[in-house]
Design an enzyme around this catalytic site. Structure first.
Site, PDB file in Angstrom:
ATOM      1  N   LEU A 269       0.882   5.118   0.130  1.00  0.00           N
ATOM      2  CA  LEU A 269       0.236   6.413   0.351  1.00  0.00           C
ATOM      3  C   LEU A 269       1.305   7.449   0.732  1.00  0.00           C
ATOM      4  O   LEU A 269       1.445   8.487   0.086  1.00  0.00           O
ATOM      5  CB  LEU A 269      -0.817   6.275   1.473  1.00  0.00           C
ATOM      6  CG  LEU A 269      -1.464   7.558   2.001  1.00  0.00           C
ATOM      7  CD1 LEU A 269      -2.311   8.234   0.929  1.00  0.00           C
ATOM      8  CD2 LEU A 269      -2.366   7.251   3.219  1.00  0.00           C
ATOM      9  N   THR A 270       2.091   7.119   1.743  1.00  0.00           N
ATOM     10  CA  THR A 270       3.043   8.077   2.333  1.00  0.00           C
ATOM     11  C   THR A 270       4.097   8.553   1.340  1.00  0.00           C
ATOM     12  O   THR A 270       4.594   7.778   0.520  1.00  0.00           O
ATOM     13  CB  THR A 270       3.712   7.411   3.553  1.00  0.00           C
ATOM     14  OG1 THR A 270       2.689   7.056   4.475  1.00  0.00           O
ATOM     15  CG2 THR A 270       4.711   8.335   4.227  1.00  0.00           C
ATOM     16  N   GLU A 271       4.413   9.848   1.463  1.00  0.00           N
ATOM     17  CA  GLU A 271       5.465  10.458   0.622  1.00  0.00           C
ATOM     18  C   GLU A 271       6.375  11.297   1.522  1.00  0.00           C
ATOM     19  O   GLU A 271       6.012  11.595   2.661  1.00  0.00           O
ATOM     20  CB  GLU A 271       4.820  11.359  -0.438  1.00  0.00           C
ATOM     21  CG  GLU A 271       3.913  10.585  -1.373  1.00  0.00           C
ATOM     22  CD  GLU A 271       3.306  11.469  -2.472  1.00  0.00           C
ATOM     23  OE1 GLU A 271       3.632  12.680  -2.534  1.00  0.00           O
ATOM     24  OE2 GLU A 271       2.518  10.923  -3.252  1.00  0.00           O
TER      25      GLU A 271
ATOM     26  N   GLU B  89       0.535   3.795  10.336  1.00  0.00           N
ATOM     27  CA  GLU B  89      -0.925   3.725  10.141  1.00  0.00           C
ATOM     28  C   GLU B  89      -1.641   4.833  10.928  1.00  0.00           C
ATOM     29  O   GLU B  89      -2.770   4.658  11.388  1.00  0.00           O
ATOM     30  CB  GLU B  89      -1.464   2.326  10.437  1.00  0.00           C
ATOM     31  CG  GLU B  89      -0.891   1.328   9.429  1.00  0.00           C
ATOM     32  CD  GLU B  89      -1.635   0.021   9.314  1.00  0.00           C
ATOM     33  OE1 GLU B  89      -2.832  -0.012   9.603  1.00  0.00           O
ATOM     34  OE2 GLU B  89      -0.992  -0.958   8.891  1.00  0.00           O
TER      35      GLU B  89
ATOM     36  N   GLN C 201      12.216  -2.598  32.462  1.00  0.00           N
ATOM     37  CA  GLN C 201      12.657  -2.134  33.787  1.00  0.00           C
ATOM     38  C   GLN C 201      12.758  -3.308  34.758  1.00  0.00           C
ATOM     39  O   GLN C 201      13.713  -3.404  35.537  1.00  0.00           O
ATOM     40  CB  GLN C 201      11.653  -1.086  34.305  1.00  0.00           C
ATOM     41  CG  GLN C 201      12.106  -0.338  35.533  1.00  0.00           C
ATOM     42  CD  GLN C 201      13.260   0.624  35.252  1.00  0.00           C
ATOM     43  OE1 GLN C 201      13.561   0.916  34.110  1.00  0.00           O
ATOM     44  NE2 GLN C 201      13.922   1.070  36.299  1.00  0.00           N
TER      45      GLN C 201
ATOM     46  N   GLY D  64       2.897  12.683   5.263  1.00  0.00           N
ATOM     47  CA  GLY D  64       2.798  11.555   6.195  1.00  0.00           C
ATOM     48  C   GLY D  64       1.448  11.642   6.883  1.00  0.00           C
ATOM     49  O   GLY D  64       0.451  11.126   6.386  1.00  0.00           O
TER      50      GLY D  64
ATOM     51  N   GLU E  75      -1.255  11.103  17.618  1.00  0.00           N
ATOM     52  CA  GLU E  75      -1.847  12.450  17.509  1.00  0.00           C
ATOM     53  C   GLU E  75      -2.955  12.454  16.446  1.00  0.00           C
ATOM     54  O   GLU E  75      -4.021  13.047  16.643  1.00  0.00           O
ATOM     55  CB  GLU E  75      -0.747  13.473  17.159  1.00  0.00           C
ATOM     56  CG  GLU E  75       0.280  13.695  18.269  1.00  0.00           C
ATOM     57  CD  GLU E  75       1.224  12.511  18.500  1.00  0.00           C
ATOM     58  OE1 GLU E  75       1.467  11.723  17.563  1.00  0.00           O
ATOM     59  OE2 GLU E  75       1.721  12.362  19.634  1.00  0.00           O
TER      60      GLU E  75
ATOM     61  N   PHE F  74       0.867  -1.183   0.000  1.00  0.00           N
ATOM     62  CA  PHE F  74       0.000   0.000   0.000  1.00  0.00           C
ATOM     63  C   PHE F  74       0.897   1.224   0.000  1.00  0.00           C
ATOM     64  O   PHE F  74       1.729   1.380   0.901  1.00  0.00           O
ATOM     65  CB  PHE F  74      -0.868  -0.037   1.261  1.00  0.00           C
ATOM     66  CG  PHE F  74      -1.782   1.144   1.468  1.00  0.00           C
ATOM     67  CD1 PHE F  74      -2.925   1.311   0.699  1.00  0.00           C
ATOM     68  CD2 PHE F  74      -1.526   2.071   2.473  1.00  0.00           C
ATOM     69  CE1 PHE F  74      -3.793   2.380   0.931  1.00  0.00           C
ATOM     70  CE2 PHE F  74      -2.388   3.144   2.714  1.00  0.00           C
ATOM     71  CZ  PHE F  74      -3.526   3.290   1.931  1.00  0.00           C
TER      72      PHE F  74
ATOM     73  N   ARG G  45      14.558 -14.117  38.970  1.00  0.00           N
ATOM     74  CA  ARG G  45      15.644 -13.234  39.383  1.00  0.00           C
ATOM     75  C   ARG G  45      15.631 -13.033  40.902  1.00  0.00           C
ATOM     76  O   ARG G  45      14.627 -12.575  41.463  1.00  0.00           O
ATOM     77  CB  ARG G  45      15.490 -11.887  38.658  1.00  0.00           C
ATOM     78  CG  ARG G  45      16.426 -10.815  39.109  1.00  0.00           C
ATOM     79  CD  ARG G  45      17.846 -11.096  38.681  1.00  0.00           C
ATOM     80  NE  ARG G  45      18.704  -9.948  38.947  1.00  0.00           N
ATOM     81  CZ  ARG G  45      20.024 -10.010  38.897  1.00  0.00           C
ATOM     82  NH1 ARG G  45      20.632 -11.143  38.584  1.00  0.00           N
ATOM     83  NH2 ARG G  45      20.738  -8.937  39.148  1.00  0.00           N
TER      84      ARG G  45
END
Ligand code: COS
Length: 384
Positions: A125-127, A367, A340, A131, A371, A123, A272
């Site tokens: 889409l991104t360039e 994907e 951790q 983004g 945000e 797929f 541990r």
């Protein structure tokens, strides 16, 4: 409410579990080392139907409901997320445009070889300059008779180098943008004018290739416009629908990865010994484990509920974005706590948590970043 899984999905889950434990788990370190998935493993996945989980049976796929598909992604990603990515573009972002909006002829032409895994579909889409702002793509598609001529660059394309087919989003009317100016095409490889560019060296997900694709006067027949003539200019909507589902399955994968991180943390906490006792006896460690398990349970429940809702034919745009947002952020927190708990050993390559921590990071980005998920959720809330 019935929270029991249907019998056929439980059977599928058991088969996948066996494959994961007997075949994938022992190979995970080798995949990481070689940065490649052995071809016999890919072949086994073809034989199990994993390349065509979401493709209807009439086109040779398994026709699984979304819930079944999510469970498969969850189990496979538990041991290796790169392996999931090898077949996920065939079930998801690569093929869904054809399934949702393709003409009957296009479904017949493309879906059987995608479902069998004979062909891999990616797929694009991104360039470089588009983004999160997906409607800002610049790859152009100019009509010339019964062909479109594509020019532009696509980046970060999962399976881009190995793909035989690519769903490509390109601009057919720059004035109209996302509303009438972007069209989805299926481009076959090889096609003159289409080259694979740079292969990315990534922080994680070794075994899954990410490539740049370069289009220079690449001629694509009008017959390969997804949905035909009437869908010219409506590709952005197709891409967004495809991403809605991709976001949900990625949430399912994140749940699987988080489960593994927790399993490793529990195991380590039992083994541990410090201050004369297994560290799992200390309440600060117990607090971390309890928090991890609770968040995984919440994320898993969101995924199953949203998948069920989708299988009822109801819209899930908001819920898929919520699931992606929560599960990938949760995965980040869970991996951090798991590392951790491992202390210094968690930072060493010989412990699997080191790989999972790196593999997990991108889930909050690809994907649609966290945000962007918030924007999608808020947009739906305000529209409602
Ligand atoms: N399903 C169907 N149609 C959708 C849709 C969806 N989920 N989301 C948007 N659309 C439609 C809108 O309805 C609108 O069309 P109409 O005016 O005909 O109704 C059109 O698409 C434009 O929508 P919008 O104005 O919301 O577009 P924006 O340019 O504001 O972009 C975001 C919206 C930010 C959500 C979009 O660009 C996006 O998802 N970006 C992230 C891209 C991404 O995930 N990239 C990752 C790489 S791809 S693996």
């Amino acid at each position: 409410m019935d929270f029991d899984l249907p019998e056929d999905i439980r059977l599928m889950q058991a088969t996948i579990n066996k494959f994961v434990n007997q075949t994938l788990e022992p190979l995970s370190a080798q995949i990481e080392e070689d940065d490649a998935i052995p071809e016999d493993v890919v072949q086994s996945m073809r034989e199990m139907g994993l390349f065509g989980m979401s493709v209807p049976e009439e086109y040779g796929g398994l026709g699984l409901p979304t819930l079944g598909e999510c469970l498969v992604y969850e189990e496979i990603s538990r041991v290796n997320s790169s392996v999931r990515m090898r077949f996920s573009t065939n079930n998801g972002i690569g093929s869904l445009g054809i399934l949702y909006d393709g003409t009957p002829e296009q479904r017949e032409r493309f879906l059987p070889s995608i479902a069998s895994g004979e062909k891999t579909i990616a797929f694009a889409l991104t360039e470089p300059d588009a983004g999160s702002d997906a409607s800002a793509i610049r790859t152009s598609a100019v009509r010339d008779g019964d062909q479109f001529v594509l020019n532009g660059r696509k980046m970060f394309i999962t399976n881009g180098a190995i793909a035989d087919l690519i769903t490509v989003l390109a601009v057919t009317d720059p004035d109209k943008g996302a509303r009438g100016g972007i069209t989805a095409f299926v481009v076959a490889k090889p096609t003159p004018g289409l080259e694979v560019g740079k292969l990315e060296k990534k922080m994680g997900l070794r075994g899954s290739g990410t490539a740049e694709l370069i289009f220079e006067d690449c001629r694509v027949p009008v017959d390969n416009v997804i949905g035909g003539e009437e869908m010219i200019g409506r590709g952005f909507q197709t891409a967004m629908k495809v991403l809605d589902k991709g976001r949900l399955t990625l949430a399912a994968s994140s749940v699987g990865m988080a489960r593994k991180a927790l399993e490793l943390a529990v195991l380590y906490a039992k083994q541990r010994v410090q201050f004369g006792r297994p560290i799992g006896e200390f309440q600060l460690i117990q607090g971390m484990l309890a928090q991890m398990a609770t968040e995984i349970y919440a994320g898993q429940t969101m995924v199953y509920r949203t998948a069920w809702q989708k299988d009822q034919g109801r819209p899930v745009r908001k819920e898929a974005a919520m699931s992606k947002l929560y599960c990938t952020e949760m995965l980040g927190r869970v991996c951090d706590s798991a590392l951790q708990i491992h202390g210094g050993m968690g930072y060493m390559k010989e412990y699997a948590i080191e790989r999972i921590y790196r593999d997990a990071r991108v889930t909050r980005i690809y994907e649609g970043t966290s945000e962007i998920q918030k924007l999608v959720i808020a947009k739906e809330l305000l529209r409602d």
